[in-house]
Motif scaffolding. Structure first.
Motif, PDB file in Angstrom:
ATOM      1  N   ARG A 105       0.482   4.187  -2.644  1.00  0.00           N
ATOM      2  CA  ARG A 105       0.003   5.538  -2.345  1.00  0.00           C
ATOM      3  C   ARG A 105       1.077   6.602  -2.552  1.00  0.00           C
ATOM      4  O   ARG A 105       0.772   7.778  -2.623  1.00  0.00           O
ATOM      5  N   ARG A 137       0.829  -1.212   0.000  1.00  0.00           N
ATOM      6  CA  ARG A 137       0.000   0.000   0.000  1.00  0.00           C
ATOM      7  C   ARG A 137       0.856   1.250   0.000  1.00  0.00           C
ATOM      8  O   ARG A 137       0.533   2.240  -0.642  1.00  0.00           O
ATOM      9  N   GLU A 190      -5.253  -6.203  -4.066  1.00  0.00           N
ATOM     10  CA  GLU A 190      -4.760  -4.925  -3.523  1.00  0.00           C
ATOM     11  C   GLU A 190      -4.196  -4.068  -4.657  1.00  0.00           C
ATOM     12  O   GLU A 190      -4.214  -2.848  -4.606  1.00  0.00           O
TER      13      GLU A 190
END
Ligand SMILES: NC(=O)c1ccc[n+]([C@@H]2O[C@H](COP(=O)([O-])OP(=O)(O)OC[C@H]3O[C@@H](n4cnc5c(N)ncnc54)[C@H](OP(=O)(O)O)[C@@H]3O)[C@@H](O)[C@H]2O)c1
Length: 740
Positions: free
Chosen positions: A543, A539, A608
Motif C-alpha cells: 500500500r 500489505r 496477497e
C-alpha cells in the motif's frame, strides 16, 4: 530550512487503505482567506454512480479521521442501513488540510520541495467542502442525495447545505454546531498551545524526523477528555490505580496520546483545529439566525445528551432555526464520541429519515450506573470461538487474562458468548464464564461440528449481539460458506485457519466479494507464521507503493524443527513424533512433511500479491520421498519414517561434512508468477541456515528493499504464539482505526 525525511510519512501512508483513489483537482483551489492551492484529494467510493449521476451520498469525517468510512463507521454501511452501496454511490474523501493522502501541511510545498508544516496556508471548513464539491464534480455527480458527518464532519455537512443548496437534497449534521462557540475555540486553542510549547515545534518549521510529539500527545489527551463524559470515565476508571504512581485514567490518556503521535502530524492538527475555529455558517452570508432560517433543505440534526464539546443546546438551536429540520436525541453516557459508538441506533435514524424500511436493532443505551456482564457498552465485542485445540484453548486463557486490561486501557469490552469444538457448541448471550469454559462445554448437549446449515440459528443469535465476531481456530474445511453467512448477517471474522485462503481461487474470490459486499472485516494474519507480522508487512509494502519482486522464506515450524534436529543427529521418526506432541505439526504431520503446509502458506502470500495460483500448481518437493508418507494412522507413519531414518541421517551427515545446511524453503517469483517449495542445500552463511528449531523467516525483496531484503523472523509456530496473534487481530479489528 531543509529537513530530514519524514519517518512518519510511511506510518501515515500505511494508514491509507489500498482501495483509496487520488484525484488532482484540475484547477488550484481559491482559498477563502486568500491565495490558492493546488490540491490532490484522496477518496474512497462504495457502490456505483447511476446513469443520471444522482445517487451520490457524501460522508464527511472528523478531525483525525480518514476517507475509510467503512472502517470507522462500519455499522452505517450495508443493505437496509443508512448508507447502502446497493442503492447509493457513497463518497468519503480525506479532508483538505489532513494527512491521509489529501493536500495538507504534511504534503510537499511545490515551491520548496519540503513539507509545508507551519507554512501551510490558512484553510476553512468552507474550503474543505469546496474541495469535496470539485471532487464529486470530477466524478460525474449531478445531485447529492445526502451529506452526513459528525463533529468536524457535521460542520462540513452544514457547510455543504449552505454552499450548495441546489445540489444537495438533504443533510444529517451530527454532534456539531453551526458556529464554533467560545468554549470550543478555547478547547482548540489550549491544545494548540500544548503543541507550540513543545520546543520541537520550532515555530512550525520542525524537523519531520524529530516532530513535536510531546505537544501533539498532550493536545490529544486534552481532546480525549472532551470526547467522553465524566460519568463514562468514572464508570471505566474511577480512581483506580494502574501502578503505584499512575491512575488508570492517566495511563489511558497517555496511550491515546501516543497512538495519535504514531499516525498524525502536528502542523495538520494545528491547521485543522484553526479551520474548525473559523467555522460559522453565517460568515459573509448575513445575520446568523436569518441565515439559518433561509436554508430550506430537509435536515436530521443529531444531538448527544452527554456531549460536553458541542452541547445539546447547540443542535437544538440548529433544529429550531432550520425550517426543514428535525432533531434526534441520542441518550448515551459516552459523550461526543457516541456518534462513533451507538452506530446501529444512528444508522436506523438516518435510514428512517431517508424513508428506508428500518429493521430495528438495539436502541441507544441509557446511562447505566453499573456495568454487568449482560449490559452493552462502548467498544463492546461479542465473540464466538470455534476450536478449542492448541490455539483455541490458549486463546480462551489469554482472553480471560487480558480482558480486563483491554477494557481498561483500550476501551474494548470482550465477551465470549460461544465456544465450540467438533462435537459441541456452548452459547450464552450473557457471556461464557472463561474460568469454566471446558467444563461447561463438556456439559453442553452434542451438536456435531459447527457448520451450515445446522449452526445458522446460532450465527443469527451472535449477529444480534453488539459487534459480533466469529473466531475460527479450527483446521476445518467448508468454512468459506460459514464466513459468507457471518458476513451477510453482519459479523466480522478472525481466523488462523489456512484452508479458506488456499482453496480454489473462485471460492476465495467469492469469499472476499461477500466480505466487501457486506462491509465486514476478515483478519487472518496468523495463517502464515503464527504471530509473526508477515501478511501485515507485505500489505504495508504494497500500500505504500513498493514493488515486490521476490518472497522467500521458511514458514513451516515442523520442517524447521525437523531439519535442525536432524542436523543434530536425531532420527526423523523421533523428531516428527516430538513435533506432533509439542503441537508444532498440522493434525496430520504428512501435511508438513509432504510440503503441503508450506505450499499452502506460499499460496496465501502469492494471492496477497495478486497472483492467481492454486496449491496444486506449486512446484512442491517433499522433505522425504512421497513413498515414505503412506496413508494410515500415526503409528504407520512413524514406522515408515523409521525405515527412512538411516538415509535421512546419512544425508544430514554428508551436508555437515560439506559445510552446508539443509532447509525447507519456499520462493515466490512475482514477475514469473511462480511459486515453488522444497528442501535446499544452503551455505552456512545463508540467513536460513542460521534458523534454530521452530524459527521461521520471510524475506521480501522489493524495489525499495533491493540490496538487503526486508525480513520478518521469529518463532513461527505454537498454540500460545498463534493465540497471541489472533488476539492482536482482534485488537486491530476493534481499536486499530482512527475515526475522530
Ligand atoms: N498450532 C499452531 O502453531 C498454529 C499456527 C498457525 C496457525 N494454526 C492454525 O490454527 C488452527 C488451529 O490449530 P490448532 O493447532 O489449535 O489445531 P487443533 O489442536 O487440531 O485444534 C482444532 C480444534 O478445532 C476443533 N474443530 C474442528 N472442526 C470444528 C468445527 N467444525 N467446529 C468447531 N470446532 C471444530 C477441534 O475440535 P475437537 O477438539 O473436538 O477435535 C479442535 O478443538 C489450524 O487451522 C492451524 O493450521 C496453528
Amino acid at each position: 530550512m531543509s529537513s530530514s525525511p519524514d519517518p512518519q510519512a510511511a506510518a501515515r501512508a500505511a494508514f491509507i487503505a489500498p482501495e483509496t483513489r487520488f484525484l488532482d483537482l484540475p484547477r488550484p483551489l481559491p482559498l477563502e482567506q486568500g491565495g490558492e492551492l493546488p490540491v490532490r484529494v484522496a477518496y474512497r467510493e462504495w457502490g456505483k454512480l447511476d446513469d443520471r449521476g444522482e445517487n451520490c451520498v457524501v460522508v464527511c469525517h472528523a478531525l483525525t479521521g480518514s476517507a475509510d468510512a467503512d472502517r470507522w463507521w462500519t455499522g452505517m454501511f450495508g443493505p437496509g442501513r443508512a448508507l447502502d452501496p446497493d442503492q447509493d454511490y457513497v463518497v468519503c474523501s480525506n479532508i483538505l488540510g489532513s494527512c491521509y493522502g489529501t493536500t495538507g501541511p504534511a504534503s510537499l510545498d511545490p515551491r520548496s520541495g519540503q513539507p509545508w508544516r507551519g507554512d501551510f496556508p490558512a484553510i476553512t471548513v468552507r474550503d474543505m467542502v469546496r474541495a469535496q464539491r470539485e471532487l464529486v464534480r470530477q466524478l460525474g455527480v449531478k445531485k447529492v442525495r445526502l451529506v452526513v458527518g459528525g463533529s468536524l464532519g457535521g460542520m462540513q455537512t452544514l457547510e455543504w447545505g449552505f454552499s450548495f443548496p441546489d445540489l444537495v437534497e438533504a443533510i444529517v449534521p451530527i454532534a456539531c454546531s453551526a458556529r464554533h462557540s467560545a468554549w470550543a475555540i478555547g478547547i482548540s486553542e489550549a491544545q494548540r498551545q500544548a503543541i507550540y510549547a513543545d520546543p520541537r515545534w520550532r515555530g512550525g518549521a520542525y524537523d519531520p524526523a524529530d516532530p513535536p510529539a510531546a505537544g501533539l500527545a498532550a493536545a490529544r489527551m486534552m481532546a480525549m477528555v472532551t470526547y467522553r463524559s465524566m460519568p463514562s470515565f468514572e464508570q471505566r476508571f474511577g480512581r483506580r490505580a494502574q501502578a503505584a504512581d499512575l491512575f488508570a485514567m492517566e495511563s489511558y490518556l497517555r496511550y491515546q496520546g501516543k497512538q495519535l503521535v504514531d499516525r498524525f502530524d502536528a502542523a495538520t492538527y494545528v491547521a485543522l483545529t484553526r479551520a474548525m475555529d473559523t467555522h460559522d455558517v453565517s460568515r459573509g452570508r448575513g445575520e446568523y439566525e436569518e441565515v439559518l432560517r433561509g436554508l430550506r433543505l430537509p435536515a436530521l440534526v443529531v444531538s448527544i445528551d452527554s456531549d460536553t464539546l458541542y452541547l445539546p443546546q447547540e443542535q437544538e438551536e440548529i433544529a429550531r432555526l432550520l425550517p426543514g429540520a428535525r432533531l434526534a436525541r441520542l441518550a448515551s453516557i459516552d459523550g461526543h464520541d457516541a456518534f462513533l459508538i451507538d452506530v446501529d441506533w444512528l444508522s436506523d435514524q438516518v435510514a428512517e429519515f431517508r424513508g428506508r424500511a428500518v429493521q430495528r436493532r438495539a436502541g441507544p443505551r441509557a446511562p447505566a450506573p453499573e456495568r454487568t456482564a449482560a449490559t452493552s457498552g462502548p467498544g463492546e465485542v461479542s465473540l464466538l470461538v470455534l476450536g478449542t485445540g492448541k490455539v483455541g484453548s490458549e486463546l480462551l486463557g489469554q482472553l480471560a487474562r487480558q480482558r480486563q486490561a483491554l477494557e481498561r486501557d483500550y476501551d474494548v469490552r470482550l465477551r465470549v458468548v460461544g465456544v465450540a469444538d467438533s462435537r459441541r457448541t456452548l452459547f450464552d448471550e450473557a457471556g461464557v464464564d472463561l474460568a469454566r469454559w471446558r467444563e461447561l462445554l463438556d456439559a453442553a448437549p452434542p451438536t456435531g461440528p459447527f457448520a451450515l446449515p445446522a449452526s445458522r440459528p446460532l450465527l443469527e443469535r451472535l449477529a444480534r449481539l453488539p459487534r459480533p465476531v466469529l473466531v475460527d481456530v479450527t483446521a476445518a474445511a467448508g468454512m468459506p460458506a460459514l464466513y459468507g453467512e457471518a458476513f451477510a448477517l453482519g459479523a466480522d471474522v478472525i481466523s488462523s485457519n489456512k484452508l479458506p485462503l488456499c482453496g480454489p481461487t473462485a471460492e476465495r474470490e467469492a469469499l472476499f466479494l461477500a466480505r466487501r459486499r457486506h462491509h465486514r472485516s476478515y483478519q487472518y494474519e496468523t495463517s502464515v507464521g503464527a504471530s509473526l507480522p508477515v501478511i501485515d508487512t507485505l500489505r504495508s509494502l504494497l500500500r505504500t507503493g513498493d514493488q515486490v519482486a521476490q518472497v522467500e522464506g521458511s514458514v513451516s515450524g515442523t520442517l524447521g524443527f525437523a531439519v535442525s534436529e536432524l542436523q543434530r543427529g536425531r532420527p526423523l521418526s523421533l523428531v516428527t513424533r516430538w513435533a506432533r506432541e509439542l503441537g508444532y505439526t498440522e493434525a496430520d504431520p504428512r501435511d508438513d512433511l509432504s510440503g503441503l503446509d508450506a505450499a499452502r502458506k506460499a499460496v496465501i502470500l502469492a494471492r496477497e500479491l495478486g497472483l492467481t495460483v492454486e496449491v496444486e500448481q506449486v512446484a512442491c518437493r517433499p522433505l522425504v520421498p512421497a513413498a515414505v508418507l503412506p496413508p494410515g494412522d500415526m503409528q504407520e507413519l512413524y514406522e515408515s519414517l523409521r525405515s527412512h531414518d538411516g538415509a535421512a541421517l546419512a544425508e544430514a551427515e554428508r551436508l555437515s561434512r560439506a559445510g552446508r545446511a539443509m532447509r525447507y524453503l519456499f520462493h515466490i517469483d512475482v514477475a514469473r508468477g511462480e511459486v515453488r517449495c522444497g528442501p535446499e542445500e544452503l551455505p552456512l552463511d545463508h540467513r536460513a541456515a542460521g534458523l534454530h528449531g521452530v524459527e521461521a523467516y520471510v524475506a521480501f525483496t522489493t524495489e525499495r528493499h533491493a540490496a538487503v531484503p526486508l525480513v520478518v523472523q521469529g518463532a513461527g509456530v505454537g498454540g500460545a504464539l498463534t493465540a497471541g496473534g489472533v488476539l492482536e487481530d482482534l485488537f486491530q479489528l476493534c481499536v486499530g482505526t482512527g475515526a475522530r
